[in-house]
Structure formats: C-alpha cells, structure tokens
Design a protein around this motif. Structure first.
Motif, mmCIF file in Angstrom:
data_model
loop_
_atom_site.group_PDB
_atom_site.id
_atom_site.type_symbol
_atom_site.label_atom_id
_atom_site.label_comp_id
_atom_site.label_asym_id
_atom_site.label_seq_id
_atom_site.Cartn_x
_atom_site.Cartn_y
_atom_site.Cartn_z
ATOM 1 N N ALA A 58 0.805 -1.222 0.000
ATOM 2 C CA ALA A 58 0.000 0.000 0.000
ATOM 3 C C ALA A 58 0.837 1.270 0.000
ATOM 4 O O ALA A 58 0.296 2.367 -0.189
ATOM 5 N N ALA A 59 2.141 1.146 0.223
ATOM 6 C CA ALA A 59 2.981 2.335 0.364
ATOM 7 C C ALA A 59 4.417 2.026 -0.019
ATOM 8 O O ALA A 59 4.844 0.863 0.001
ATOM 9 N N ASN A 60 5.158 3.061 -0.348
ATOM 10 C CA ASN A 60 6.612 3.021 -0.453
ATOM 11 C C ASN A 60 7.174 3.887 0.658
ATOM 12 O O ASN A 60 6.460 4.713 1.242
ATOM 13 N N MET A 61 8.456 3.732 0.958
ATOM 14 C CA MET A 61 9.036 4.455 2.085
ATOM 15 C C MET A 61 10.405 5.017 1.726
ATOM 16 O O MET A 61 11.187 4.377 1.021
ATOM 17 N N ILE A 62 10.684 6.223 2.218
ATOM 18 C CA ILE A 62 12.018 6.815 2.156
ATOM 19 C C ILE A 62 12.404 7.177 3.589
ATOM 20 O O ILE A 62 11.683 7.937 4.254
ATOM 21 N N LEU A 63 13.483 6.624 4.090
ATOM 22 C CA LEU A 63 13.953 7.000 5.415
ATOM 23 C C LEU A 63 14.498 8.427 5.364
ATOM 24 O O LEU A 63 15.075 8.850 4.360
ATOM 25 N N GLU A 64 14.324 9.170 6.436
ATOM 26 C CA GLU A 64 14.712 10.578 6.416
ATOM 27 C C GLU A 64 16.202 10.757 6.129
ATOM 28 O O GLU A 64 16.597 11.720 5.471
ATOM 29 N N ARG A 65 17.035 9.823 6.593
ATOM 30 C CA ARG A 65 18.473 9.955 6.342
ATOM 31 C C ARG A 65 18.806 9.764 4.865
ATOM 32 O O ARG A 65 19.902 10.115 4.418
ATOM 33 N N GLU A 66 17.883 9.214 4.090
ATOM 34 C CA GLU A 66 18.079 9.005 2.657
ATOM 35 C C GLU A 66 17.292 10.009 1.820
ATOM 36 O O GLU A 66 17.282 9.932 0.586
ATOM 37 N N LEU A 67 16.644 10.953 2.492
ATOM 38 C CA LEU A 67 15.764 11.886 1.805
ATOM 39 C C LEU A 67 16.550 12.994 1.105
ATOM 40 O O LEU A 67 17.432 13.610 1.681
ATOM 41 N N SER A 68 16.217 13.234 -0.137
ATOM 42 C CA SER A 68 16.794 14.326 -0.921
ATOM 43 C C SER A 68 15.758 14.747 -1.946
ATOM 44 O O SER A 68 14.728 14.077 -2.119
ATOM 45 N N GLY A 69 16.018 15.843 -2.634
ATOM 46 C CA GLY A 69 15.096 16.257 -3.672
ATOM 47 C C GLY A 69 14.955 15.213 -4.758
ATOM 48 O O GLY A 69 13.845 14.910 -5.228
ATOM 49 N N GLU A 70 16.077 14.622 -5.166
ATOM 50 C CA GLU A 70 16.057 13.597 -6.217
ATOM 51 C C GLU A 70 15.325 12.341 -5.756
ATOM 52 O O GLU A 70 14.549 11.745 -6.504
ATOM 53 N N ALA A 71 15.588 11.932 -4.505
ATOM 54 C CA ALA A 71 14.930 10.726 -3.987
ATOM 55 C C ALA A 71 13.428 10.932 -3.857
ATOM 56 O O ALA A 71 12.630 10.029 -4.166
ATOM 57 N N LEU A 72 13.039 12.116 -3.412
ATOM 58 C CA LEU A 72 11.619 12.403 -3.264
ATOM 59 C C LEU A 72 10.926 12.413 -4.624
ATOM 60 O O LEU A 72 9.848 11.817 -4.790
ATOM 61 N N PHE A 73 11.541 13.054 -5.610
ATOM 62 C CA PHE A 73 10.931 13.072 -6.943
ATOM 63 C C PHE A 73 10.851 11.664 -7.530
ATOM 64 O O PHE A 73 9.826 11.288 -8.113
ATOM 65 N N ALA A 74 11.917 10.886 -7.375
ATOM 66 C CA ALA A 74 11.915 9.523 -7.910
ATOM 67 C C ALA A 74 10.793 8.694 -7.280
ATOM 68 O O ALA A 74 10.116 7.917 -7.966
ATOM 69 N N GLY A 75 10.582 8.874 -5.986
ATOM 70 C CA GLY A 75 9.518 8.138 -5.311
ATOM 71 C C GLY A 75 8.142 8.539 -5.800
ATOM 72 O O GLY A 75 7.264 7.690 -6.007
#
Length: 369
Positions: free
Chosen positions: A311-328
């Motif tokens: 039901a969801a995907n996850m990005i850990l905050e330590r891995e969060l970046s503009g590129e990672a957020l857009f890719a997700g």
C-alpha cells in the motif's frame, strides 16, 4: 452509558479517544463522557473545545535511562492513581478507555483496582510503555495493526480493530476537497504533509525537487508546510519555481483534511498511526517518510507494515533528498497501473468500521461484568 476517556500528550492519542467517545454518543444518545488528562498535554485544549467534560491529573513519563527523575515519576504516578480514584468514584463510569500516553497509566490502573471494566487502544505497530504496562490489568485491548497483537500476551481479550480515526473519513467529500483548494474536480494531485506541525526535512526536500516538476507536467501538488515553516517555504517555492507555479499550492495547514485526502491521488508524508488510518480507509497510496524522532521509532514500523502490504513506499529521512523524493513520487504518479494496485492494497488495509468494532468490544466488557 457513562464512559471515561483518557490518553494524551499528542493528537495521535487524543483523536482516537475522541472518535471512540463520538461513536458511543451516536450509538447511545444521552451517554455521559468524561476525559481525564493533563493540563500540559494538547488534550487540555482540544477536549474542552469538543464540549466534553475534562478533569486534570499531574503525571510525567518515565525516562528510558536510569534517572532520579524516575523516582519522582513513581511518586507522581501513585498520586495520580489516588486522584483518579477520586474522580472515578465521583463520575461512576461504566467503562474506562485509555488510548496511550503516560497520562492514561494511573487512570486505567485506578479503574482496574476499583473493578471498573477497562479497555486500552494501541495505535502503533510497536506498543508504547504505558499500554504494555496496562495490558496486565485491563479487561480488553484493541489494536490498530494485526502485528501488534503478539505484544499483548498478558491479555486474553485482544481485538484487531483498526484505528477509530478511520471512521471520521467515512463521509469525506472529494468534491468539497477540490473546491476548497480551488482545483478542477478530477485534477491529479499529490498531497505533501509533514504532520500537524510540519517537517523541515520534508519541506526542504520538496523545495529541492521543484526543478524536476517539468517531468510530471500533468500532476499538481498541494504542499502543507506547517504554520511555523509557511513563510520560508512559500518564499522558497516562488524563488525556485519560476514557471508552473499554478501547479503548486502552498498552505500552512488544512482544516478539512478528510475532504482533501478524498480528492488526492497520492499522500506523501509522515507515518503517524491516526493519519495512516484515514489514508487506508480512503484507499489512498502513500509515499511515507517516517519521523525518526519518535519513541521506539514506531513510525518506521507503521510505514513498513503498509509497505509490506503493497500500500505504500518508504524513504527513510536519512536518505531523503530532492532527487529521492521526486523519484519516489514519479514511480507512483507516472505508473497508473502501479498506483491503482497500491490503492487497492491500501483499501484492503482500511478499517472505516473501526470505531464500531471498539464500541462492540466495550459493550462486551460490560456484559461480562
């Protein structure tokens, strides 16, 4: 029915209690509710605004490391139990319901000592210290996640009930959500929310991904910053997004969140249990960025539960970046088949009937007595 509700410190404990109280009042008109909390917690402001009688006790939480402050906490707990017994004898409840947070410890414990039926509700996958302690004394436990049941082996009456906050979105109106945002109905948009107070890390990542929005030309964004971050975030969006600003709506908060959720195509944000209950009740796919600054890292456990269910995907905050957020976001919004599958998985997890299940459990406790 006469019901005492208790739980506090954060909205994640308060709103489930209020949802249970609302269900009792709707099912048994004329019921009397009393909420016992602390004046230091949010419940001291939120509960009276709902027209529910409120009483105060003094209590603090335990520290997880050895500390002399814990000795003082034990003394406050014992004093809180005495005060709770006084209030319970005066109100004469048929049942006492605790929804977590250290304030419900002395209240629910006092009720169990007085022979009053007791129930606790656990919102997260990993239970808090107070609910684990109380599970030895209560008559029933309701859990939001099926995985939580194994943590309550001391109680024989454990019900997988979901989170009663899911019930409040039953009548959400997506059309009103679009109207409140000034959007044309049917416009696909991503709702980005960092919790009730906002989240700087998520806000910063969204601002950094703005130059990539041209790769998703049909998608709009509703960016809820939190009041304390609003001015800086709005200025940053205007600086970074010279074209296409009509596709990004920046707001400090949303007052009609159920309606806006019902209109959304994707939720991006924290993994608080009450919010996830609403999201799954509506069958909304999610991209979750759990807060690392919570007890037992419980938001990550909540997020993994939804992720494991598809039901969801996850990005850990330590891995969060503009590129990672857009890719997700792109991986979900750019693939309609995947988004529909996630939506179906989310809906399968949703329990909009949660408050009714808990009400039935409460009634069952009374019959057993």
């Amino acid at each position: 029915m006469r019901v005492v509700l208790t739980g506090g410190g954060t909205g994640g404990h308060i709103y489930p209690a209020l949802a249970i109280g609302r269900e009792v009042s709707e099912r048994q008109p004329g019921s009397s509710l009393l909420y016992i909390g602390t004046s230091r917690g949010l419940e001291g402001r939120i509960v009276p605004e709902q027209g529910i009688a409120f009483e105060n006790i003094t209590i603090t939480g335990f520290r997880r490391s050895l500390s002399l402050e814990n000795v003082k906490t034990v003394m406050r707990f014992l004093k809180g139990v005495r005060r709770s017994k006084e209030l319970l004898r005066q109100f004469k409840p048929d049942v006492v319901v605790g929804t977590g947070g250290y304030v419900c410890g002395p209240v629910v414990y006092a009720a169990s000592r007085l022979g009053i039926p007791t129930l606790i509700h656990e919102q997260n996958v990993v239970p808090g210290l107070t609910n684990k302690f109380l599970s030895r004394y209560v008559d029933g436990v309701a859990v939001s996640f099926a995985e939580s049941a194994s943590h309550f082996k001391n109680c024989s009456n454990v019900v997988y009930a979901g989170n009663p906050c899911a019930t409040r979105v039953l009548h959400a109106d997506g059309r009103q959500g679009y109207e409140s945002l000034g959007m044309k109905p049917g416009t696909p948009f991503v709702l980005i929310v960092g919790g009730s107070g906002g989240a700087r890390a998520l806000n910063d990542a969204f601002v950094r991904m703005l130059p990539l929005l041209k790769k998703l030309p049909e998608v709009h964004f509703v960016f809820v910053t939190g009041e304390r971050f609003y001015k800086d975030a709005e200025d940053a969006v205007r600086r970074e997004l010279r074209e296409g600003t009509d596709r990004v709506k920046v707001l400090p908060y949303i007052g009609n969140m159920p309606d806006v959720l019902a209109a959304s195509s994707l939720y991006v944000g924290r993994a608080g249990a009450s919010f996830l209950a609403e999201v799954t009740s509506l069958g909304l796919p999610s991209l979750l960025v759990p807060s690392p600054n919570v007890t037992n890292n419980h938001q990550e456990a909540n997020a993994r539960s939804l992720m494991n269910a598809g039901a969801a995907n996850m990005i850990l905050e330590r891995e969060l970046s503009g590129e990672a957020l857009f890719a997700g976001i792109d991986s979900i919004m750019g693939d309609r088949t995947r988004r529909d599958a996630m939506s179906e998985s989310s809906r399968n997890l949703g329990m909009p009937e949660s408050a009714a299940i808990i009400y039935d459990q409460i009634v069952g406790l009374q019959r057993k007595r």
